[in-house]
Design an enzyme around this catalytic site. Structure first.
Site, PDB file in Angstrom:
ATOM      1  N   HIS A   1     -10.169   1.018   1.323  1.00 35.51           N
ATOM      2  CA  HIS A   1      -9.701   2.352   1.728  1.00 35.51           C
ATOM      3  C   HIS A   1     -10.881   3.296   1.948  1.00 35.51           C
ATOM      4  O   HIS A   1     -10.916   4.044   2.931  1.00 35.51           O
ATOM      5  CB  HIS A   1      -8.788   2.963   0.664  1.00 35.51           C
ATOM      6  CG  HIS A   1      -7.350   2.628   0.832  1.00 35.51           C
ATOM      7  ND1 HIS A   1      -6.634   2.884   1.976  1.00 35.51           N
ATOM      8  CD2 HIS A   1      -6.476   2.056  -0.030  1.00 35.51           C
ATOM      9  CE1 HIS A   1      -5.396   2.489   1.832  1.00 35.51           C
ATOM     10  NE2 HIS A   1      -5.263   1.974   0.624  1.00 35.51           N
TER      11      HIS A   1
ATOM     12  N   HIS B   1      -8.935  -3.762  -2.511  1.00 42.66           N
ATOM     13  CA  HIS B   1      -8.047  -2.937  -1.694  1.00 42.66           C
ATOM     14  C   HIS B   1      -8.519  -1.473  -1.696  1.00 42.66           C
ATOM     15  O   HIS B   1      -8.625  -0.849  -0.636  1.00 42.66           O
ATOM     16  CB  HIS B   1      -6.625  -3.057  -2.256  1.00 42.66           C
ATOM     17  CG  HIS B   1      -5.592  -2.250  -1.556  1.00 42.66           C
ATOM     18  ND1 HIS B   1      -4.647  -2.811  -0.729  1.00 42.66           N
ATOM     19  CD2 HIS B   1      -5.324  -0.924  -1.575  1.00 42.66           C
ATOM     20  CE1 HIS B   1      -3.854  -1.860  -0.267  1.00 42.66           C
ATOM     21  NE2 HIS B   1      -4.249  -0.706  -0.773  1.00 42.66           N
ATOM     22  N   GLU B   2      -8.805  -0.937  -2.882  1.00 38.60           N
ATOM     23  CA  GLU B   2      -9.224   0.466  -2.977  1.00 38.60           C
ATOM     24  C   GLU B   2     -10.600   0.681  -2.352  1.00 38.60           C
ATOM     25  O   GLU B   2     -10.835   1.699  -1.695  1.00 38.60           O
ATOM     26  CB  GLU B   2      -9.184   0.954  -4.428  1.00 38.60           C
ATOM     27  CG  GLU B   2      -7.818   0.885  -5.090  1.00 38.60           C
ATOM     28  CD  GLU B   2      -6.681   1.516  -4.287  1.00 38.60           C
ATOM     29  OE1 GLU B   2      -6.908   2.491  -3.535  1.00 38.60           O
ATOM     30  OE2 GLU B   2      -5.544   1.020  -4.411  1.00 38.60           O
TER      31      GLU B   2
ATOM     32  N   CYS C   1       0.853  -1.191   0.000  1.00 41.68           N
ATOM     33  CA  CYS C   1       0.000   0.000   0.000  1.00 41.68           C
ATOM     34  C   CYS C   1       0.885   1.235   0.000  1.00 41.68           C
ATOM     35  O   CYS C   1       1.896   1.267   0.708  1.00 41.68           O
ATOM     36  CB  CYS C   1      -0.893  -0.023   1.237  1.00 41.68           C
ATOM     37  SG  CYS C   1      -2.007   1.393   1.373  1.00 41.68           S
TER      38      CYS C   1
END
EC number: 3.5.1.88
Length: 179
Positions: free
Chosen positions: A150, A146-147, A104
């Site tokens: 976030h 993953h995004e 990351c």
């Protein structure tokens, strides 16, 4: 010859938030205004992602707590996927669960084996407000998940448990950027 501009060519590189930054640990707000400021944010996200040599970047990683991310990421067949999603929703995951190395830009230089589904579908909008559906497999599916994490206020470290989590946190404590 390319038609149109290169993503990020008109953006500015912004500082990246690092693990522990409060904006990384809070859910992001929906985008309501699809105007020129949003287009500039997307350009800045691309510019910052490319400068940091990433494959994806969420708006809260540059201090903007809104639901937007960009990507320029290959899948496991090395097909390039390039784009952005505004107000994304992870609507489907499937396939096998794979534990693979994940890093990351907000934890620079570190990675840990993180479990993710091998397939993912994200829906949302383009910068102009047009509906978009993005489907990913392999590494690109990992990127999409993953995004989306976030924008919910999570980093990949939050998915780790036990020994893997402790090891990563020891590495964070020793990292030069953490001091």
């Amino acid at each position: 010859m390319r038609h149109g501009s290169i993503p990020g060519a008109h953006g500015r590189t912004r500082p990246l938030g690092l693990l522990g930054d409060p904006v990384l640990h809070a859910p992001c707000e929906e985008v309501r205004d699809f105007g020129p400021e949003l287009a500039l944010l997307v350009e800045d996200l691309f510019a910052t992602m490319y400068a940091a040599r990433g494959v994806g970047l969420a708006a809260n990683q540059i201090g903007e707590p809104v639901r937007v991310f960009v990507y320029d990421c290959p899948d496991d067949e090395d097909e390039r996927h390039l784009g952005h999603v505004v107000n994304p929703r992870l609507v489907e995951t499937g396939g096998v669960v794979v534990r693979g190395p994940e890093g990351c830009l907000s934890l620079p230089g570190l990675e840990a084996g993180t479990e993710r589904h091998d397939e993912a579908v994200v829906t949302g909008f383009t910068v102009t407000g047009a509906p978009v559906t993005v489907r990913g497999t392999g590494f690109f599916a990992r990127c999409l998940q993953h995004e989306c994490d976030h924008l919910e206020g999570r980093v990949y470290a939050d998915r780790l448990t036990g020994r893997r989590h402790r090891k990563l946190m020891r590495q964070v404590a020793r990292a030069s950027w953490h001091r």
